[in-house]
Each structure stands twice: as structure tokens, then as C-alpha cells.
Design a protein around this motif. Structure first.
Motif, PDB file in Angstrom:
ATOM      1  N   ARG A   1      42.248  72.834  32.539  1.00 33.71           N
ATOM      2  CA  ARG A   1      42.873  73.329  33.771  1.00 33.71           C
ATOM      3  C   ARG A   1      43.037  72.197  34.783  1.00 33.71           C
ATOM      4  O   ARG A   1      44.040  72.137  35.507  1.00 33.71           O
TER       5      ARG A   1
ATOM      6  N   ASP B   1      46.147  70.145  34.007  1.00 36.54           N
ATOM      7  CA  ASP B   1      47.394  70.781  34.462  1.00 36.54           C
ATOM      8  C   ASP B   1      47.560  70.678  35.970  1.00 36.54           C
ATOM      9  O   ASP B   1      48.674  70.506  36.471  1.00 36.54           O
TER      10      ASP B   1
ATOM     11  N   ALA C   1      54.643  68.519  29.092  1.00 33.83           N
ATOM     12  CA  ALA C   1      53.540  68.133  29.980  1.00 33.83           C
ATOM     13  C   ALA C   1      53.909  66.892  30.792  1.00 33.83           C
ATOM     14  O   ALA C   1      53.683  66.839  32.006  1.00 33.83           O
TER      15      ALA C   1
ATOM     16  N   GLN D   1      56.009  67.224  33.929  1.00 40.14           N
ATOM     17  CA  GLN D   1      55.399  67.718  35.170  1.00 40.14           C
ATOM     18  C   GLN D   1      55.102  66.596  36.157  1.00 40.14           C
ATOM     19  O   GLN D   1      54.920  66.848  37.347  1.00 40.14           O
TER      20      GLN D   1
END
Length: 635
Positions: free
Chosen positions: A324, A327, A402, A405
């Protein structure tokens, strides 16, 4: 507090006029009077000859070794890791100046927050006193069982909340606080039955939570009986406290971290872990307050240092928390701003590891940290089997999604290159494993998908089941997968004789890549060896048994020692070795010449700066750094 006030024109000038820079700076730097200036060793770099100057008349400092300079406010910001407003508040308090209030409502809000903080401070003192009383015996026994001595209790202001519904609030009322103030500070709760509020913390070991300036704004309480729920209880949100924006021990930790070019805070999962790390010598430890790490908390970490280390329990929950955090951080990484991760062994937390194996083991775990990019790769690689082209394409899609981002274009491009390189090397290993053993469907758990080492496996050199692999080949392949470890190793590799044609050819290929400064990768090396006819020898290597080498000092020394075993004694070098040594010498001479030219240029610039008027420097500094303003607008 700073959000309720605005610094008007003239306040900062008056503040700087009241404070003598040498007094403030002299508490952190040993200064010696030299003419009109004070001189000392730089607090920002390690130096032996003083190049740090303070001028009280001009009210500025200048550090020629680091290039930093400014006024007393910027010095406090840099050395104590404070924002502009925090530094102004700190210096204003020291100068006896009251922060300005924009209007009566702002003044009222300011005074109200100050009053709530006084309630929390009074409660913290009361809990400390109760810990030493007869009713705190159970809490003291618990702390002693966790290896904490009374001196540590005092350092961390630990306390005990009496096991009574209204004893704490009664004490605070006797101290002059109103029931409304105690309730708003989060120390009592409203009764569902319409009665008067009751104490929020009862029969618990208490952890005061300071803000970024050190003032107590909230509490955490640990239950001391097995059946009490929840085990940990935090204050609810109040005008002073929002748990998603605060880190436990943040002020003390960033002061312990100090000022440096690298590193960062250590983030663990709980109060006791942060305290255990601190008592073991890792004073830069902090903890979130019972929630997953938020973007606001990650921003706080980066304010203290560029590369914080997130240390999670080595279980499924800890791994989930780490993922987490990946991210949350990815969109905001940029040059000089990233995260590192440590997952502890055997489901331990830092407190467990320190008590069972000692601070040295904790230090080794921190040294073995892995970067954010590595954890991202391992997460996506092990998400599902990679036994079909579709699943392999799925891995690439996840990795690129990913990387997409990341907002910083340069870092985004670097991540895409790194992840694609890892993916190519991994797919090559899968093809090699398929050739040797036949295609086996990857299974979750234990080893990674497709026979690759699972996340958390320790780097090492292991022969395949047939025992046909040469140790030199394994050592060298391990280095190919970890090229960073080869820095400065060219001469040692040239001197090594692995007594095996394939090993020595692999050594020569690696040395040539290094001398020519070409990108070294597993794919490039293997492609070259295949073109030279070494495909059969390559097929004998169980690539799934070879993992990357950690870049920490112990791993480097271990690998280097293994290579040095192959250096023969009193043996004349071959002609090819001499050619490679000559090429290496030429490259090193060129690098030294370039470094010397750059040093001469820097020396010239420093001499010019030393002769320049310091006022001109300050003017240029403000022009080149528009972020720095003295009117509070950069808050």
C-alpha cells in the motif's frame, strides 16, 4: 497553529533584528571570532578547515563547502528540518515576540488551540505521575517485561491512565480546565445515556503524541488486560490532532537524523517498536498512528530526509502494508525523493528482533533494505504464474501501469527502463529453466513463479542438482545480475584465473563491458556468449539458483573475498590481461584528468565567491531561489 496567522510586512525583519545570528547558530556550531565575522566548521558537510561564516551585522551566514547560505531563519529551517512558519514561531518565542493575529476571530482561535494544548500537557503530566503510583504497578511491570527501564519511561513521557470512569477528568477540572475543553481535547467522550462525559482512556499504558514542535496534542493508550478491546486506542480527531497527518516521535526523530545528504527516518508500525528502536540506538524512528501510511505522512518523511526506510513486520499483513505504501508513494517520487523497505524475518516486529537478537541484528536488517523499485518488481512478478505469453504480457502491462503513476517524467522513464530490464532478464531465466527441466507450471508460495527465487530469499551461490556448475561461473553470473557491485573491481577481475575456459571467457566479457563503459545486463552478456558458441555451457547453468547481490557492505565484502580466492600467486599475467590493464589505466587516467579539471573549476568559483561581496551573494541567492521569501508566503 500557523494556519490561523499571517505574518505581516515588517514582522520577520523585526524578528531578525532582535536575534543575533551567532547566538542561535553558535548553539549548533562552535564559532570563533575572526574580525567582523564568526568562523566555524560547516554543519552541513564534513570538513577539517573552517569555511562556515556568520556575520551579525549583515545577519547572514555562508557555508562555502556546501554552497548554502541565508539568514537565521533559513539556518533553523535547514538544521532542524522545520518549515518557514515553524522556524518563525520557534524564533519568535525565543525573542519574546508574540505571533501576530490577523483579526479577532483568528486571535480567538489561536488562544483556543493553545488552551487545548495546555489540557493535553496537564493530562500527560498526570499520567506520568500515575505511572509511578501504586495503581500504575501493572503498567510498570509490563514495561519492565518489555525491557524498558525507568529512564526510558521518562524520556518518552510514558504514563498510566487510572482504571476509573472519571478520575482523569476530575483531576483536570481541579487544574482549572472546563468540561468542554477536556472533551474537545479528546480526553473524555460524550455519554450515550445523556450523563456527563466519561474518561476516554482507562486502565491503559499511555503514550503522549507530540506535534512537529514537541507540544502534546493527543494520546495513544495500550490495554494491559488480554480481554480489553481494542488493544491500542488513539485519541479521536480534534482541533489539534488528525491522525492521518501526524507521525509518533516525528520531532525527536528528525532531530536525531540531523542534516545529511542521504538517508531518512525509519518508519515502524507501532509505539513500542519506535521506542525500542530509539533505545537501541536508532533515534530516527517514527510510527503512524494505527492507520496505513498516508500521503501526508509520506510528505512529512520526505521533509526530514530523502530516503526514509519503511520497516514492516515480516508477515502477510506487513507485506500488504508495504505494498500500500508503494502505491501511495509512486505518484510523488522524484530525484532525491524515494522510499526503501525492510521486511523483518520470521514474522517479527522491530521490538521482537531487538529483544531476541540484539541491536546488531536490527542494524543488519536495515542495511539489507530494498528500494521501492525492487519491491514493486517483486510484487508484480509474484502476482501470478508467468507460464504463458498472455501472463507474461500481463506482467508487462502491470509494470507499465505502475510506472505511469509517476508524475516526474525523468523518474518515470528511469522506472520503465529498469522494470523492462528486470523483466527481460527474468524471462531469459524462465527460458533457460524450461530448456533444462521441461516446462513446469509456476505455483504460488515458496519459490517465485516459474521457478524464480521468491521475495525475501537470501542471495547466495548454489550449484544445480547435477553439480555440474563451476563456482567461478556462478560468482560472475551473480555479479552480472548486480552490476553495481562491480564498481572498481576491474583490476581484481583481470587478475583472477578461474581455471575453467567458460569462467575465464565470462570474466573477460564482463571486464570488457566495464572498461568500455557499456551497459552490463544478463541479456547482453548471454547473447554475446551464445554468438561465440557457448550456448551449451550456458544451458548448464541453473539461472533460477542465482539471485542479485545486495549492495550493502557485508554482501560486497563477501563476494569480493570469494573472487580473490581465484587470484593466483606469483603467476605472470597473459598478454590479453596486459592489454586489458592498459585499457583500464587509460580510462582511469582520463577520469582523473576530468575530475581534476572539474576541481580546478570549482576552486576558481569558490575563490571568486570568497572575494565577492556577501551582500551580492545574498541578492543572487534570492534571485536563484524564488521559493525562499521572507514574508511568510512560502509557508
Amino acid at each position: 497553529m500557523s494556519s490561523t496567522v499571517r505574518i505581516p510586512d515588517g514582522f520577520v525583519d523585526e524578528l531578525k533584528a532582535r536575534i543575533r545570528p551567532s547566538d542561535v547558530i553558535g548553539r549548533k556550531v562552535k564559532l570563533t571570532k575572526k574580525g567582523k565575522e564568526w568562523v566555524g566548521l560547516s554543519p552541513f558537510t564534513a570538513e577539517k578547515t573552517p569555511s562556515f561564516y556568520v556575520n551579525d551585522q549583515k545577519r547572514i551566514f555562508k557555508c562555502f563547502s556546501s554552497g548554502m547560505g541565508g539568514d537565521v531563519i533559513s539556518f533553523v529551517m535547514e538544521t532542524e528540518r522545520l518549515s518557514f512558519m515553524e522556524a518563525v514561531e520557534k524564533l519568535a518565542e525565543e525573542a519574546g515576540m508574540e505571533l501576530p493575529r490577523a483579526d479577532p476571530r483568528a486571535a480567538e482561535a489561536y488562544d483556543h488551540r493553545k488552551r487545548l494544548q495546555e489540557v493535553c500537557e496537564a493530562a500527560a503530566a498526570y499520567f506520568e505521575e500515575r505511572l509511578q503510583s501504586s495503581e500504575g504497578a501493572g503498567a510498570r511491570e509490563y514495561l519492565e517485561g518489555r525491557g524498558l527501564k525507568p529512564a526510558a519511561w521518562k524520556r518518552h513521557r510514558l504514563g498510566y491512565a487510572p482504571d476509573d470512569w472519571r478520575k482523569t477528568s476530575a483531576h483536570l477540572k481541579a487544574e482549572g480546565f472546563t468540561q468542554a475543553e477536556i472533551l474537545e481535547a479528546g480526553l473524555t467522550k460524550e455519554s450515550d445515556r445523556g450523563g456527563e462525559p466519561y474518561d476516554a482512556f482507562r486502565g491503559r499504558l499511555m503514550f503522549p503524541i507530540p506535534d512537529s514542535r514537541g507540544g502534546i496534542i493527543a494520546f495513544g493508550g495500550r490495554a494491559l488486560t488480554p480481554d480489553a478491546k481494542p488493544k491500542y486506542l488513539n485519541s479521536g480527531d480534534t482541533p489539534l490532532f488528525h491522525k492521518s497527518r501526524v507521525l509518533y516521535r516525528y520531532k525527536a526523530a528528525r532531530e536525531a537524523l540531523g542534516h545529511g545528504e542521504g538517508g531518512g527516518l525509519i518508519v515502524c508500525e507501532g509505539y513500542m517498536d519506535a521506542i525500542a528502536l530509539t533505545e537501541a540506538g536508532f533515534g530516527q524512528a517514527v510510527a503512524p498512528l494505527g492507520t496505513a501510511l498516508t500521503e501526508e505522512q509520506i510528505s512529512l518523511l520526505w521533509r526530514a530526509g530523502p530516503e526514509p526506510v519503511l520497516c514492516f513486520d515480516g508477515d502477510r499483513a506487513g507485506l500488504g502494508a508495504a505494498y500500500r505504501a508503494v502505491d501511495r508513494a509512486l505518484p510523488h517520487v522524484e530525484p532525491g525523493r524515494s522510499l526503501f523497505f525492510v521486511l523483518l524475518p520470521d514474522g517479527m516486529d522491530p521490538d521482537d528482533l531487538i529483544r531476541e537478537r540484539g541491536p546488531v541484528a536490527m542494524g543488519e536488517a536495515l542495511e539489507a533494505r530494498i528500494p521501492l523499485s525492487e519491491l514493486l518488481w517483486l510484487r508484480e512478478r509474484d502476482a501470478e504464474p508467468l507460464d504463458t505469453p498472455e501472463r507474461q504480457a500481463g506482467l508487462e502491462a502491470r509494470l507499465m501501469q505502475a510506472a505511469a503513476q509517476i508524475k516526474h517524467p525523468g523518474v518515470k522513464a528511469a522506472y520503465e527502463r529498469d522494470l523492462k530490464s528486470r523483466m527481460r532478464d527474468h524471462f531469459w531465466q524462465l527460458r533457460q529453466a524450461k530448456r533444462q527441466n521441461g516446462f513446469t507450471k509456476g505455483k504460488p508460495g515458496g519459490r517465485g513463479q516459474g521457478g524464480a527465487p521468491a521475495f525475501g530469499s537470501q542471495p547466495g551461490i548454489q550449484a544445480n542438482k547435477g553439480g555440474r556448475q563451476n563456482p567461478g561461473v556462478l560468482l560472475l553470473m551473480q555479479a552480472v545480475m548486480s552490476p553495481a557491485i562491480l564498481s572498481g573491481m576491474e583490476e581484481i577481475l583481470i587478475a583472477a584465473d578461474f581455471r575453467n575456459p567458460m569462467s575465464n571467457r565470462l570474466r573477460d566479457v564482463i571486464v570488457d563491458f566495464l572498461i568500455e563503459d557499456e551497459e552490463l545486463s544478463l541479456q547482453a552478456v548471454c547473447d554475446l556468449l551464445v554468438r561465440e558458441g557457448h550456448e551449451h555451457e550456458l544451458s548448464q547453468i541453473d539461472m533460477t539458483r542465482i539471485s542479485r547481490i545486495r549492495t550493502d557492505e557485508p554482501a560486497y565484502k563477501s563476494w569480493k573475498a570469494a573472487i580473490e580466492v581465484f587470484i593466483p600467486v606469483d603467476t605472470a599475467p597473459s598478454a590479453d590481461d596486459e592489454v586489458r590493464r592498459l585499457k583500464l589505466k587509460r580510462r582511469l587516467v582520463a577520469e582523473r584528468r576530468k575530475a581534476h579539471e572539474e576541481r580546478v573549476l570549482v576552486d576558481q568559483q569558490e575563490k571568486a565567491m570568497g572575494k565577492a561581496n556577501i551582500g551580492d551573494f545574498w541578492k543572487q541567492f534570492e534571485e536563484k531561489n524564488p521559493w525562499f521569501k521572507q514574508d511568510g508566503s512560502n509557508e
